[in-house]
Design a protein around this motif. Sequence first.
Motif, PDB file in Angstrom:
ATOM      1  N   ASP A 191      28.968  93.603   1.324  1.00 32.27           N
ATOM      2  CA  ASP A 191      29.103  93.574   2.505  1.00 32.27           C
ATOM      3  C   ASP A 191      28.460  92.183   2.749  1.00 32.27           C
ATOM      4  N   SER A 192      28.731  91.949   3.890  1.00 34.40           N
ATOM      5  CA  SER A 192      28.957  89.999   4.037  1.00 34.40           C
ATOM      6  C   SER A 192      27.568  89.758   4.178  1.00 34.40           C
ATOM      7  N   PRO A 193      26.869  90.796   4.718  1.00 37.08           N
ATOM      8  CA  PRO A 193      25.354  90.027   5.396  1.00 37.08           C
ATOM      9  C   PRO A 193      24.819  89.613   3.527  1.00 37.08           C
ATOM     10  N   ILE A 194      24.945  91.030   2.634  1.00 30.66           N
ATOM     11  CA  ILE A 194      24.362  90.225   1.830  1.00 30.66           C
ATOM     12  C   ILE A 194      24.918  89.332   0.577  1.00 30.66           C
ATOM     13  N   ALA A 195      25.895  89.242   0.547  1.00 27.47           N
ATOM     14  CA  ALA A 195      27.297  87.816   0.287  1.00 27.47           C
ATOM     15  C   ALA A 195      26.734  86.733   1.064  1.00 27.47           C
ATOM     16  N   ALA A 196      26.397  85.963   2.206  1.00 31.11           N
ATOM     17  CA  ALA A 196      26.131  85.643   2.921  1.00 31.11           C
ATOM     18  C   ALA A 196      24.283  84.732   2.697  1.00 31.11           C
ATOM     19  N   ASP A 197      24.213  85.542   2.082  1.00 28.99           N
ATOM     20  CA  ASP A 197      22.846  85.313   1.271  1.00 28.99           C
ATOM     21  C   ASP A 197      22.814  85.290   0.254  1.00 28.99           C
ATOM     22  N   PHE A 198      23.159  85.212  -0.721  1.00 32.21           N
ATOM     23  CA  PHE A 198      23.346  84.746  -2.120  1.00 32.21           C
ATOM     24  C   PHE A 198      24.305  83.716  -1.668  1.00 32.21           C
ATOM     25  N   ALA A 199      25.220  83.249  -1.130  1.00 31.78           N
ATOM     26  CA  ALA A 199      26.189  82.687  -1.453  1.00 31.78           C
ATOM     27  C   ALA A 199      25.816  81.067  -0.180  1.00 31.78           C
TER      28      ALA A 199
ATOM     29  N   LYS B  52      29.353  80.780  21.552  1.00 24.96           N
ATOM     30  CA  LYS B  52      27.860  80.626  20.853  1.00 24.96           C
ATOM     31  C   LYS B  52      27.784  82.158  20.349  1.00 24.96           C
ATOM     32  N   LEU B  53      28.795  83.085  20.003  1.00 24.12           N
ATOM     33  CA  LEU B  53      27.909  83.976  19.124  1.00 24.12           C
ATOM     34  C   LEU B  53      29.042  83.300  17.149  1.00 24.12           C
ATOM     35  N   GLU B  54      30.323  82.457  17.448  1.00 20.73           N
ATOM     36  CA  GLU B  54      30.871  82.179  16.758  1.00 20.73           C
ATOM     37  C   GLU B  54      30.180  81.058  15.649  1.00 20.73           C
ATOM     38  N   GLU B  55      28.922  80.180  16.639  1.00 16.74           N
ATOM     39  CA  GLU B  55      28.442  79.461  16.458  1.00 16.74           C
ATOM     40  C   GLU B  55      27.179  80.186  14.869  1.00 16.74           C
ATOM     41  N   LEU B  56      27.124  81.032  15.619  1.00 12.62           N
ATOM     42  CA  LEU B  56      25.899  81.640  14.840  1.00 12.62           C
ATOM     43  C   LEU B  56      26.053  82.479  13.408  1.00 12.62           C
ATOM     44  N   LYS B  57      27.646  82.941  13.681  1.00 16.96           N
ATOM     45  CA  LYS B  57      28.366  83.064  12.608  1.00 16.96           C
ATOM     46  C   LYS B  57      28.558  81.864  11.165  1.00 16.96           C
ATOM     47  N   ALA B  58      28.653  81.013  11.683  1.00 14.11           N
ATOM     48  CA  ALA B  58      28.776  80.131  11.250  1.00 14.11           C
ATOM     49  C   ALA B  58      27.804  79.720  10.397  1.00 14.11           C
ATOM     50  N   LYS B  59      26.522  80.182  11.336  1.00 17.75           N
ATOM     51  CA  LYS B  59      24.945  79.293  11.050  1.00 17.75           C
ATOM     52  C   LYS B  59      23.981  80.213   9.638  1.00 17.75           C
ATOM     53  N   TRP B  60      24.961  81.694   9.859  1.00 19.99           N
ATOM     54  CA  TRP B  60      23.975  82.171   8.556  1.00 19.99           C
ATOM     55  C   TRP B  60      24.791  83.389   7.974  1.00 19.99           C
ATOM     56  N   LEU B  61      26.061  83.454   8.260  1.00 24.13           N
ATOM     57  CA  LEU B  61      26.936  84.640   7.701  1.00 24.13           C
ATOM     58  C   LEU B  61      28.298  83.592   6.981  1.00 24.13           C
ATOM     59  N   TYR B  62      28.728  82.491   7.595  1.00 28.17           N
ATOM     60  CA  TYR B  62      30.528  81.936   6.262  1.00 28.17           C
ATOM     61  C   TYR B  62      29.887  81.088   5.415  1.00 28.17           C
TER      62      TYR B  62
ATOM     63  N   TRP C  72      15.671  91.766   5.518  1.00 33.15           N
ATOM     64  CA  TRP C  72      16.881  91.910   4.635  1.00 33.15           C
ATOM     65  C   TRP C  72      17.843  90.851   5.444  1.00 33.15           C
ATOM     66  N   PRO C  73      17.676  89.763   4.754  1.00 31.82           N
ATOM     67  CA  PRO C  73      18.075  88.364   4.755  1.00 31.82           C
ATOM     68  C   PRO C  73      19.777  88.598   4.618  1.00 31.82           C
ATOM     69  N   PRO C  74      20.131  86.971   5.534  1.00 28.46           N
ATOM     70  CA  PRO C  74      19.876  86.887   6.156  1.00 28.46           C
ATOM     71  C   PRO C  74      19.514  87.383   8.085  1.00 28.46           C
ATOM     72  N   MET C  75      19.934  88.299   7.939  1.00 28.55           N
ATOM     73  CA  MET C  75      20.318  88.952   9.260  1.00 28.55           C
ATOM     74  C   MET C  75      18.661  88.913  10.078  1.00 28.55           C
ATOM     75  N   GLU C  76      17.800  88.752   9.406  1.00 32.29           N
ATOM     76  CA  GLU C  76      16.630  89.619   9.837  1.00 32.29           C
ATOM     77  C   GLU C  76      15.390  89.168   8.563  1.00 32.29           C
ATOM     78  N   PHE C  77      14.364  88.224   8.708  1.00 28.14           N
ATOM     79  CA  PHE C  77      13.386  87.637   7.527  1.00 28.14           C
ATOM     80  C   PHE C  77      12.138  87.254   7.922  1.00 28.14           C
ATOM     81  N   ILE C  78      10.850  87.552   7.386  1.00 28.15           N
ATOM     82  CA  ILE C  78       9.942  86.238   7.737  1.00 28.15           C
ATOM     83  C   ILE C  78      10.273  85.651   6.393  1.00 28.15           C
TER      84      ILE C  78
END
Length: 255
Positions: free
Chosen positions: A188-196, A245-255, A44-50
């Motif tokens: 869902d925000s992770p799905i939206a992030a994967d596309f956008a 750090k958590l907000e930094e990771l959210k910005a990297k993957w989700l925002y 389930w990218p961008p949450m966890e994937f290969i």
Amino acid sequence: MKGIIKIIVTLVMVLAVLPLAIAGGGQESADGVLTITVASDATWPPMEFINENKELVGFDIDVMNAIAAEAGFAVEIKNTAWDGIFAGLANGQYDAVISSVTITEDRKKSMDFSDPYVNAGQVVVVRTDNTNISSHLDLTGKSIGAQQGTTGAIAVQSIENATLKSYDEIGLAMAALQKGDIDAVIADSPIAADFALQNPSYAENLKIVGEPFTEEYFGIAVRKGNSEILDLINTGLRAITQSGKLEELKAKWLY
């Protein structure tokens, strides 16, 4: 007799250097470093994937590694199929699960959860050239796409005078948005992030606007009653929350 003594001494020496299981779970090495085994279903990218290098990556993976670094333990993350992942947690195959797991009252009956670490609720996706929609509050009267039968489609129904365009899968809704057939997509925000954010076919043309406007919190699951592991995880999670750090990771993957 000497042979028996030699065997006993050898066994003692071997056991001394082997990882030791602790009562609360995990393995403690000879140098005192605790290793926690964590399961994650990398589908389930961008949450966890290969990734293309066959590496297990994603937001959840970075969060777990950051927690471990702050709390002072080592972590081994195993790619584990979703089917049976909670059964494996219950029978001790691993110590925790980080895999986009929604905290629900039903799940709390059979496992414990860390503090919530991300709200994966519904967000709005629009084209990058759209300057009229900045959040879900601007969707009145708009044409909105969503995957049929999802919480995104349900959310559209609560927006005044909005027209719901249902699609069999979310990729079709994103494609329609990119072409200009609809004004926005709710997902869902992770799905939206994967596309956008992560998908090169869409990232240049789509953007996420506003914050999640529904609540669906993810947590790290541990075996019921395993307070030692849970306390360690929460200690690290609170540290990365306070440090930013958590907000930094959210910005990297989700925002």
